[in-house]
Motif scaffolding. Structure first.
Motif, short mmCIF file in Angstrom:
data_model
loop_
_atom_site.label_atom_id
_atom_site.label_comp_id
_atom_site.label_asym_id
_atom_site.label_seq_id
_atom_site.Cartn_x
_atom_site.Cartn_y
_atom_site.Cartn_z
N ASN A 126 67.78 20.86 45.50
CA ASN A 126 66.68 21.76 45.85
C ASN A 126 65.33 21.32 45.28
O ASN A 126 64.33 22.03 45.42
N MET A 127 65.29 20.17 44.62
CA MET A 127 64.02 19.65 44.11
C MET A 127 63.19 19.10 45.26
O MET A 127 63.72 18.51 46.20
N LEU A 128 61.87 19.28 45.18
CA LEU A 128 60.98 18.70 46.18
C LEU A 128 60.56 17.31 45.74
O LEU A 128 60.22 17.08 44.58
N MET A 129 60.57 16.37 46.67
CA MET A 129 60.13 15.00 46.40
C MET A 129 59.09 14.60 47.44
O MET A 129 59.19 15.00 48.62
N ILE A 130 58.12 13.81 47.02
CA ILE A 130 57.11 13.27 47.93
C ILE A 130 57.06 11.76 47.74
O ILE A 130 56.94 11.27 46.62
N ALA A 131 57.18 11.03 48.81
CA ALA A 131 57.17 9.57 48.75
C ALA A 131 55.78 9.05 48.41
O ALA A 131 54.76 9.66 48.75
N ASP A 132 55.74 7.91 47.75
CA ASP A 132 54.46 7.25 47.48
C ASP A 132 53.90 6.62 48.75
O ASP A 132 52.68 6.60 48.95
N LEU A 133 54.80 6.09 49.57
CA LEU A 133 54.38 5.40 50.79
C LEU A 133 55.28 5.79 51.95
O LEU A 133 56.47 6.06 51.76
N ARG A 146 56.37 -7.19 34.62
CA ARG A 146 56.81 -5.80 34.69
C ARG A 146 57.36 -5.44 36.08
O ARG A 146 57.14 -6.14 37.07
N TYR A 147 58.08 -4.32 36.08
CA TYR A 147 58.57 -3.75 37.34
C TYR A 147 57.53 -2.76 37.87
O TYR A 147 56.98 -1.97 37.11
N GLU A 148 57.30 -2.80 39.17
CA GLU A 148 56.50 -1.80 39.85
C GLU A 148 57.41 -1.08 40.83
O GLU A 148 57.95 -1.70 41.75
N THR A 149 57.63 0.21 40.62
CA THR A 149 58.53 0.97 41.48
C THR A 149 57.74 1.87 42.42
O THR A 149 56.70 2.42 42.04
N VAL A 150 58.27 2.04 43.61
CA VAL A 150 57.63 2.90 44.60
C VAL A 150 58.72 3.63 45.37
O VAL A 150 59.78 3.07 45.66
N VAL A 151 58.48 4.89 45.66
CA VAL A 151 59.39 5.70 46.47
C VAL A 151 58.83 5.75 47.88
O VAL A 151 57.64 6.06 48.08
N VAL A 152 59.69 5.46 48.86
CA VAL A 152 59.22 5.39 50.25
C VAL A 152 60.07 6.30 51.13
O VAL A 152 61.22 6.60 50.83
N ALA A 153 59.49 6.74 52.23
CA ALA A 153 60.19 7.62 53.17
C ALA A 153 59.53 7.50 54.54
O ALA A 153 58.53 6.80 54.70
N ALA A 154 60.09 8.19 55.51
CA ALA A 154 59.54 8.13 56.86
C ALA A 154 58.14 8.73 56.92
O ALA A 154 57.35 8.39 57.82
N HIS A 155 57.82 9.62 55.98
CA HIS A 155 56.50 10.26 55.94
C HIS A 155 56.21 10.66 54.49
O HIS A 155 57.07 10.50 53.61
N ARG A 156 55.03 11.19 54.25
CA ARG A 156 54.66 11.60 52.90
C ARG A 156 54.64 13.11 52.73
O ARG A 156 54.06 13.64 51.78
N ASN A 157 55.31 13.81 53.64
CA ASN A 157 55.48 15.25 53.49
C ASN A 157 56.59 15.52 52.48
O ASN A 157 57.47 14.68 52.28
N PRO A 158 56.59 16.68 51.84
CA PRO A 158 57.64 16.98 50.86
C PRO A 158 59.04 16.95 51.49
O PRO A 158 59.24 17.41 52.61
N LEU A 159 59.99 16.39 50.75
CA LEU A 159 61.39 16.35 51.17
C LEU A 159 62.21 17.13 50.15
O LEU A 159 61.96 17.05 48.94
N ARG A 160 63.20 17.86 50.63
CA ARG A 160 64.03 18.67 49.74
C ARG A 160 65.28 17.88 49.36
O ARG A 160 66.06 17.48 50.22
N ALA A 161 65.45 17.63 48.07
CA ALA A 161 66.64 16.93 47.59
C ALA A 161 67.84 17.86 47.62
O ALA A 161 67.71 19.08 47.79
N SER A 162 69.04 17.31 47.43
CA SER A 162 70.26 18.11 47.49
C SER A 162 70.33 19.14 46.36
O SER A 162 71.04 20.13 46.48
#
Length: 324
Positions: free
Chosen positions: A56-63, A38-54
């Motif tokens: 206007n949706m809020l996204m939070i990274a897994d790692l 199976r595939y295991e997907t993860v969303v990553v970012a510089a931090h795990r604080n909420p990020l605003r998408a273009s």
């Protein structure tokens, strides 16, 4: 085979569909493959604080970046409307520079290619991005070979995709590489994707955009070519259409369109042939003649060079339903 680990990097102003589209492909694929593969997907970012998408949706990274182990199979950076006009955050750039050591396959979705460029990963490589931003990408990173008409491009371990929904096509291509065409097709059907577009389908034919002034000499030459696509067009004959010297005409044409007259003519022929391949049952030799290629062999060579597929393959992939 084994579990396939996929990471998608996000950032402030990210395009939400660049993230959700590929992830949905990998998650749907899990329905049709063995659990151990199976595939295991993860969303990553510089931090795990909420990020605003273009959108206007809020996204939070897994790692956070610092928590990502270097055992990824695929690492993709999602695009965003701000990336072509401003530098991405330094943490994102620095982390992406490590991509070749973190993942077996790495790349971008849509304008995420700009982030890869700032990370120094595009030099000497074949890449693509959204057709509206392809010129800017080529200008900003001149050592890259930008292919603005491709849906996605693989150059060794580097993969890049065109605009927004093309991230789905890229993800389907990765699924096909690992699990075969049958699995990729059933996933495409499940997502109600009409067909997995191969690298050769146009992103809305951006090459044939007319100059701002439709009455300009360059626009008149473009119209002449399109209205007489079957005819032979040389630099001399095109310059004569507007009463200019060949040198002056060539210089003005490049300034107005970003391409040489020869390149415009060839791409115009391709565009005309595409329409006939998608919407008619005509023989390849007839299409080649009517579009100015002369022979089916010449058309095949040009399609291979420009699109990476033959005319027959293009017709098989993109023929419109109403033409059947």
């Amino acid at each position: 085979m084994a579990i396939t680990k996929v990471a998608i990097a996000i950032h402030e102003g990210v395009q939400a569909l660049d993230v959700a589209g590929p992830i949905d492909v990998f998650v749907e694929a899990n329905t049709y493959i063995a659990p151990e593969n199976r595939y295991e997907t993860v969303v990553v970012a510089a931090h795990r604080n909420p990020l605003r998408a273009s959108n206007n949706m809020l996204m939070i990274a897994d790692l956070a970046f610092e928590d990502v182990a270097g055992d990824l199979d695929t690492l993709l950076v999602a695009g965003g409307p701000a990336l072509p006009v401003g530098e991405p955050s330094q943490p994102l750039v620095e982390w992406l520079a490590l991509a070749p050591s973190l993942a077996s396959t790495y790349g971008s979705i849509c304008t995420g290619a700009f982030a890869l460029g700032h990370a120094g990963l595009l030099d000497g490589r074949r890449v693509t991005t959204h057709w509206q931003n392809a010129g800017a990408l080529a200008a900003m990173f001149p050592a890259a070979q930008v292919e603005p008409d491709a849906i996605y491009v693989r150059d060794g371990r580097l993969v890049t995709s065109a605009g927004v929904t093309a991230g789905i096509d890229l993800a389907l291509a990765l699924v096909q590489e690992s699990h075969g065409a049958e699995i990729a097709l059933v996933v495409a059907k499940r997502l109600v994707v009409v067909a997995q577009r191969q690298g050769g389908q146009s992103q809305f034919s951006p090459y044939l955009t007319a100059p701002n002034d439709p009455a300009s000499p360059i626009a008149r030459v473009q119209d002449h070519v399109m209205e007489n696509i079957r005819e032979r067009h040389t630099l001399e004959s095109l310059a004569a259409q507007v009463g200019m010297s060949t040198r002056n005409f060539a210089r003005h044409f490049v300034q107005a369109t970003g391409m040489t007259p020869h390149e415009f003519v060839e791409r115009a022929r391709i565009d005309s042939a595409r329409n006939l391949l998608e919407g008619s049952d005509r023989q390849l030799k007839a299409i080649a003649y009517d579009c100015g290629f002369g022979t089916a062999d010449r058309m095949r060579i040009v399609f291979r060079e420009r699109l990476g597929v033959t005319p027959a393959q293009y017709r098989s992939s993109f023929r419109r339903v109403e033409a059947s």
